[in-house]
Design an enzyme around this catalytic site. Structure first.
Site, PDB file in Angstrom:
ATOM      1  N   GLU A 105      49.028  27.041  31.793  1.00 25.98           N
ATOM      2  CA  GLU A 105      49.508  26.124  32.825  1.00 25.98           C
ATOM      3  C   GLU A 105      49.260  24.651  32.494  1.00 25.98           C
ATOM      4  OE1 GLU A 105      49.558  27.620  37.168  1.00 25.98           O
ATOM      5  OE2 GLU A 105      47.592  28.091  36.369  1.00 25.98           O
ATOM      6  N   SER A 126      41.788  35.559  43.677  1.00 26.44           N
ATOM      7  CA  SER A 126      42.823  35.026  44.563  1.00 26.44           C
ATOM      8  C   SER A 126      43.933  36.047  44.779  1.00 26.44           C
ATOM      9  CB  SER A 126      43.425  33.750  43.970  1.00 26.44           C
ATOM     10  OG  SER A 126      42.431  32.768  43.789  1.00 26.44           O
ATOM     11  N   GLN A 145      44.042  37.957  39.073  1.00 26.14           N
ATOM     12  CA  GLN A 145      43.252  37.694  37.869  1.00 26.14           C
ATOM     13  C   GLN A 145      41.806  38.132  38.084  1.00 26.14           C
ATOM     14  OE1 GLN A 145      42.702  33.504  37.086  1.00 26.14           O
ATOM     15  NE2 GLN A 145      42.475  33.817  34.904  1.00 26.14           N
ATOM     16  N   GLY A 146      41.318  39.043  37.263  1.00 23.54           N
ATOM     17  CA  GLY A 146      39.944  39.525  37.365  1.00 23.54           C
ATOM     18  C   GLY A 146      39.065  38.943  36.288  1.00 23.54           C
ATOM     19  N   TYR A 147      38.648  37.697  36.489  1.00 26.89           N
ATOM     20  CA  TYR A 147      37.784  37.017  35.515  1.00 26.89           C
ATOM     21  C   TYR A 147      36.359  36.850  36.068  1.00 26.89           C
ATOM     22  CZ  TYR A 147      41.306  35.570  32.018  1.00 26.89           C
ATOM     23  OH  TYR A 147      42.243  35.538  31.023  1.00 26.89           O
ATOM     24  N   SER A 148      36.212  36.006  37.096  1.00 26.19           N
ATOM     25  CA  SER A 148      34.881  35.623  37.573  1.00 26.19           C
ATOM     26  C   SER A 148      34.112  36.805  38.154  1.00 26.19           C
ATOM     27  CB  SER A 148      34.994  34.532  38.643  1.00 26.19           C
ATOM     28  OG  SER A 148      35.519  33.342  38.105  1.00 26.19           O
TER      29      SER A 148
END
Length: 408
Positions: free
Chosen positions: A247, A164, A129-132
C-alpha cells in the site's frame, strides 16, 4: 523526486474522470455526505461498478482478470477516487484486493492464484490479516502462534489480536511459527486459513469510539490444507515484508488528498463556531495546512521510490510517524474549536475506522469527536510511534540499538 506524470497516464486520468462524471449523481458531495445505511448501499453498488469497469483489478495480469496496467495507473486511479470522495471497494478489500491478491501474484502458486483471485475480485471471499499477537505487535517476529503439519493439513494453535474486520470475514491470512527451532525471523510461514470451522473463535471488542472493528482470533486445533502456505514453508517473513509494502505508493498519493480535505473542513468548522477570526485558531489552522503540504512532498518522494520498485525503507517509518502524530494535533484543534459542543456528539460517526472521516462528511460533533478518538489509535497500529522513532534512530541517524530487556 519526480512529480510529473507521463502523457499516457494523463490520458487514463481523463478516462477515470469521464467515468466518474457519467456515474456519480450531479449533486455528489462525497460518500461522507450520506447517512450510514445509504453509504453502505452506495459502497456495495460502487464496488460492483469498479469490478465491471476493471478498476478493482487494474494492475493484475490479464490472465487473472486484471487490466495489466502499471503501478502509476493505479496511483492515478486512487488519486481521482479520493478527490471524488468515493471508496476503492469495501473496507475488507484492503486485505483481500490490495494486500492478499498482490501477495499471491508475487508469491502464490498457480493453483492458489486460480482458486482465490477470482473469488477475491467477485467478493465471494472476504479476508482479514492475522499478524499481531498479545506479545508480538510491533515486534512481530516474536509471534507464538504455531502450525504443525498433520498429514495433508496444518493444525494451528495460538491467538491473534487487533484483527480488523475478522467478524465480517471468511478467511484470514496468518503468520504462524512452523519451525520453533529456527531463529526469530526464520521458521515462520504465511498460511491461508478458513474462519468458519471448529477450532476458530472470533471475539469482537468495542473501541473507545463505541465502534466494533477490532477482534481477537483464537486458534485451538484449527486446520487448513497443507498446500495453502504462500511463498514456501518457513519463508513467511519475506512474504510478510513484501505485503507490508503493497500500500505504500497508494497511501503516499492519497493520504495528502484526504488530509487536505480534512483541513478544508476544519476551516469551515471554525467559521460555523465563530472562531475563524481568532488569531490563535488561525495560526493553528495554518500550521495544519503547512503540515499537509509537507506530507504531499514526502508522498511524492515515497511514490517515486515505490514506482521504481524499491523495497520499503526508512521513509515508510517517516511517513507513518508523520501523519499519525499530525492527526492527533488536527483533531485536538477540532475539539478546541467545538468546545463544549464536542462533548455531546451529534450526527453519525465516521464510516472509516482509521485516518480521516469520509470526504463530504458534515461538520458535526459526531464526526469530529469520533475521528478525534480514532486518531489516537493511528499512533499505535501498523507500528507504534516509539517503534518508528527507534527505526529512524538506528537506520537513518546511525544511533546504537536501544538495549533490549532480558528476562531473568
Amino acid at each position: 523526486m519526480d512529480i510529473s506524470y507521463p502523457p499516457h497516464t494523463e490520458t487514463f486520468r481523463a478516462e477515470v474522470r469521464a467515468f466518474l462524471g457519467e456515474t456519480l449523481p450531479p449533486d455528489w458531495k462525497g460518500i461522507g455526505a450520506l447517512d450510514e445505511e445509504e453509504a453502505w448501499d452506495f459502497a456495495r453498488d460502487w464496488r460492483r461498478r469498479l469490478v465491471e469497469r476493471g478498476y478493482l483489478s487494474l494492475t493484475w495480469p490479464v490472465q487473472y482478470g486484471g487490466g495489466g496496467l502499471s503501478k502509476l495507473h493505479q496511483v492515478v486511479l486512487m488519486e481521482e477516487l479520493a478527490l471524488a470522495g468515493v471508496p476503492f471497494g469495501l473496507p475488507q478489500d484492503t486485505f483481500g484486493v490490495k494486500m492478499l491478491a498482490n501477495t499471491l501474484l508475487r508469491w502464490g502458486t498457480e493453483e492458489q492464484k486460480s482458486r482465490f483471485l477470482p473469488r477475491i475480485l467477485s467478493g465471494e471471499d472476504t479476508w482479514c490479516q492475522g499478524y499481531s499477537e498479545p506479545d508480538a505487535g510491533s515486534d512481530l517476529a516474536s509471534l507464538k502462534t504455531r502450525a504443525v503439519l498433520d498429514g495433508d493439513e496444518w493444525v494451528l494453535d495460538g491467538q491473534k489480536v487487533w484483527t480488523s474486520g475478522a467478524h465480517h470475514s471468511d478467511w484470514i491470512f496468518v503468520l504462524a511459527r512452523t519451525n520453533p527451532g529456527a531463529s526469530k525471523h526464520r521458521g515462520i510461514s504465511f498460511l491461508l486459513v478458513p474462519l468458519d470451522q471448529p477450532g476458530v473463535e472470533v471475539r469482537p471488542f468495542r473501541m473507545m469510539s463505541g465502534q466494533l472493528h477490532f477482534n481477537e482470533v483464537f486458534f485451538d486445533g484449527a486446520r487448513t490444507r497443507a498446500d495453502l502456505v504462500v511463498g514456501g514453508v518457513d519463508n513467511g517473513w519475506a512474504v510478510a515484508q513484501s505485503l507490508l509494502g503493497v500500500e505504500r505508493g497508494e497511501e503516499a498519493a492519497t493520504n495528502p488528498i484526504l488530509f487536505r480535505a480534512e483541513v478544508e473542513r476544519l476551516v469551515e468548522l471554525a467559521r460555523l463556531h465563530g472562531k475563524d477570526q481568532d488569531p490563535v485558531i488561525r495560526q493553528r489552522i495554518a500550521w495544519c495546512w503547512s503540515k499537509v503540504e509537507i506530507m504531499r512532498c514526502l508522498g511524492y518522494r515515497i511514490l517515486t521510490g515505490w514506482l521504481k520498485g524499491a523495497e520499503p525503507g526508512p521513509e515508510s517509518s517517516i511517513a507513518k510517524l508523520y501523519w499519525s502524530e499530525y492527526h492527533t494535533e488536527v483533531t485536538d484543534l477540532a475539539m478546541d474549536i467545538m468546545g463544549l459542543h464536542g462533548q455531546v456528539p451529534v450526527g453519525r460517526p465516521p464510516l472509516r475506522t482509521y485516518r480521516t472521516d469520509d470526504p463530504g462528511a458534515a461538520n458535526t460533533s459526531g464526526s469530529w469527536t469520533t475521528t478525534y478518538l480514532i486518531a489516537r489509535s493511528g499512533t499505535i497500529y501498523a507500528g507504534t510511534s516509539q517503534v518508528q522513532r527507534d527505526i529512524l534512530a538506528e537506520k537513518v541517524l546511525g544511533l546504537p540499538r536501544e538495549p533490549r530487556l532480558t528476562s531473568r
